[in-house]
Design a protein around this motif. Sequence first.
Motif, short mmCIF file in Angstrom:
data_model
loop_
_atom_site.label_atom_id
_atom_site.label_comp_id
_atom_site.label_asym_id
_atom_site.label_seq_id
_atom_site.Cartn_x
_atom_site.Cartn_y
_atom_site.Cartn_z
N ALA A 65 0.83 -1.21 0.00
CA ALA A 65 0.00 0.00 0.00
C ALA A 65 0.86 1.26 0.00
N VAL A 66 1.95 1.24 0.76
CA VAL A 66 2.86 2.39 0.80
C VAL A 66 3.56 2.56 -0.54
N GLN A 67 4.03 1.48 -1.12
CA GLN A 67 4.66 1.55 -2.43
C GLN A 67 3.69 2.06 -3.48
N SER A 68 2.43 1.67 -3.36
CA SER A 68 1.42 2.08 -4.33
C SER A 68 1.18 3.58 -4.32
N ILE A 69 1.02 4.17 -3.12
CA ILE A 69 0.75 5.61 -3.08
C ILE A 69 1.98 6.41 -3.48
N ARG A 70 3.16 5.91 -3.16
CA ARG A 70 4.37 6.63 -3.55
C ARG A 70 4.58 6.57 -5.07
N ARG A 71 4.26 5.43 -5.65
CA ARG A 71 4.39 5.30 -7.10
C ARG A 71 3.42 6.25 -7.80
N SER A 72 2.16 6.25 -7.39
CA SER A 72 1.16 7.09 -8.06
C SER A 72 1.45 8.57 -7.86
N ALA A 73 2.00 8.94 -6.70
CA ALA A 73 2.34 10.34 -6.45
C ALA A 73 3.55 10.76 -7.26
N ALA A 74 4.56 9.89 -7.36
CA ALA A 74 5.75 10.22 -8.15
C ALA A 74 5.40 10.33 -9.63
N TRP A 75 4.48 9.50 -10.09
CA TRP A 75 4.07 9.50 -11.50
C TRP A 75 3.35 10.78 -11.90
N ALA A 76 2.59 11.33 -10.99
CA ALA A 76 1.68 12.43 -11.32
C ALA A 76 2.38 13.75 -11.60
N ASP A 77 1.82 14.50 -12.54
CA ASP A 77 2.16 15.92 -12.70
C ASP A 77 1.37 16.75 -11.70
N GLY A 78 0.16 16.31 -11.43
CA GLY A 78 -0.71 17.07 -10.54
C GLY A 78 -1.74 16.19 -9.88
N PHE A 79 -2.49 16.80 -8.94
CA PHE A 79 -3.41 16.06 -8.10
C PHE A 79 -4.74 16.80 -7.97
N ILE A 80 -5.79 16.02 -7.85
CA ILE A 80 -7.06 16.53 -7.37
C ILE A 80 -7.35 15.74 -6.09
N ILE A 81 -7.45 16.45 -4.98
CA ILE A 81 -7.54 15.80 -3.67
C ILE A 81 -8.89 16.12 -3.06
N CYS A 82 -9.65 15.08 -2.76
CA CYS A 82 -10.98 15.25 -2.20
C CYS A 82 -11.05 14.64 -0.80
N THR A 83 -11.56 15.40 0.15
CA THR A 83 -11.67 14.92 1.52
C THR A 83 -13.05 15.17 2.09
N PRO A 84 -13.56 14.27 2.91
CA PRO A 84 -14.68 14.64 3.76
C PRO A 84 -14.17 15.57 4.86
N GLU A 85 -15.05 16.40 5.38
CA GLU A 85 -14.64 17.30 6.47
C GLU A 85 -15.01 16.66 7.80
N TYR A 86 -13.98 16.35 8.59
CA TYR A 86 -14.18 15.77 9.92
C TYR A 86 -13.65 16.74 10.97
N HIS A 87 -14.54 17.21 11.85
CA HIS A 87 -14.13 18.10 12.94
C HIS A 87 -13.31 19.29 12.42
N GLY A 88 -13.74 19.86 11.32
CA GLY A 88 -13.05 21.02 10.78
C GLY A 88 -11.70 20.72 10.18
N ASN A 89 -11.50 19.49 9.72
CA ASN A 89 -10.19 19.12 9.19
C ASN A 89 -10.38 18.10 8.07
N MET A 90 -9.27 17.76 7.43
CA MET A 90 -9.30 16.66 6.47
C MET A 90 -9.47 15.34 7.21
N SER A 91 -9.79 14.30 6.48
CA SER A 91 -9.93 12.99 7.11
C SER A 91 -8.58 12.48 7.61
N GLY A 92 -8.63 11.59 8.59
CA GLY A 92 -7.40 11.00 9.11
C GLY A 92 -6.67 10.19 8.07
N CYS A 93 -7.40 9.46 7.23
CA CYS A 93 -6.71 8.64 6.23
C CYS A 93 -6.01 9.49 5.19
N LEU A 94 -6.58 10.68 4.89
CA LEU A 94 -5.90 11.56 3.93
C LEU A 94 -4.66 12.17 4.56
#
Length: 203
Positions: A65-94
């Motif tokens: 799972a760690v290798q997967s997110i690092r690979r997809s992040a290194a590959w990308a030119d850019g990101f669209i990041i979507c989060t639910p709002e929990y207690h006025g913040n991004m989610s814990g998993c994000l």
Amino acid sequence: MSAGSTAKITIVSGSSRLEGRVHAVVALAADTAASAGAAVEVVALHELCLPVMIYGDRSQNDLPAVQSIRRSAAWADGFIICTPEYHGNMSGCLKNWFDFLYEELAGKFAGALAVTGGGGGDMSITAVKTSFAWCHGFTLPYHVAARAPDFDVEGNLVNNLVADRIRRVAYDVVRYAPVLRSTFEAARTLGPGVQAGVAGAHT
């Protein structure tokens, strides 16, 4: 974007839930980015079961799972990041996704989206933008928050104005991300000196 090039966009679904309104927003962003000509990869954090990052624990580097997110992040030119709002913040998993990354985000571009049940979404969007900035990335000043009344009872996004804003974010990320990444990479070739700007810290 130069002729013949394709923007590479990673879309991060920052929900830990199998169901949820975040997925409708992510689907619209992904479809729009693809329609704009980008190569799109969706990272669904609810599917990865990413472990909590333990600073200094190198054994986590070998986890798929760690290798997967690092690979997809290194590959990308850019990101669209979507989060639910929990207690006025991004989610814990994000936030945990961010904790595993640094170099993979430097010099890149992101758009932020939020889904909120009762708040305005601004706090979670600010948290996403702050974390991205601390990884030396850049974010679109324009952003979107979808609220509960913007969805029907089945979780479909039905507010056309919100959908329009999501599409605008997606088009802008596809448009600007390759330009910023190529400029940052060119600056890195100047070496660690001050003339390279912040890119010199990533040589």
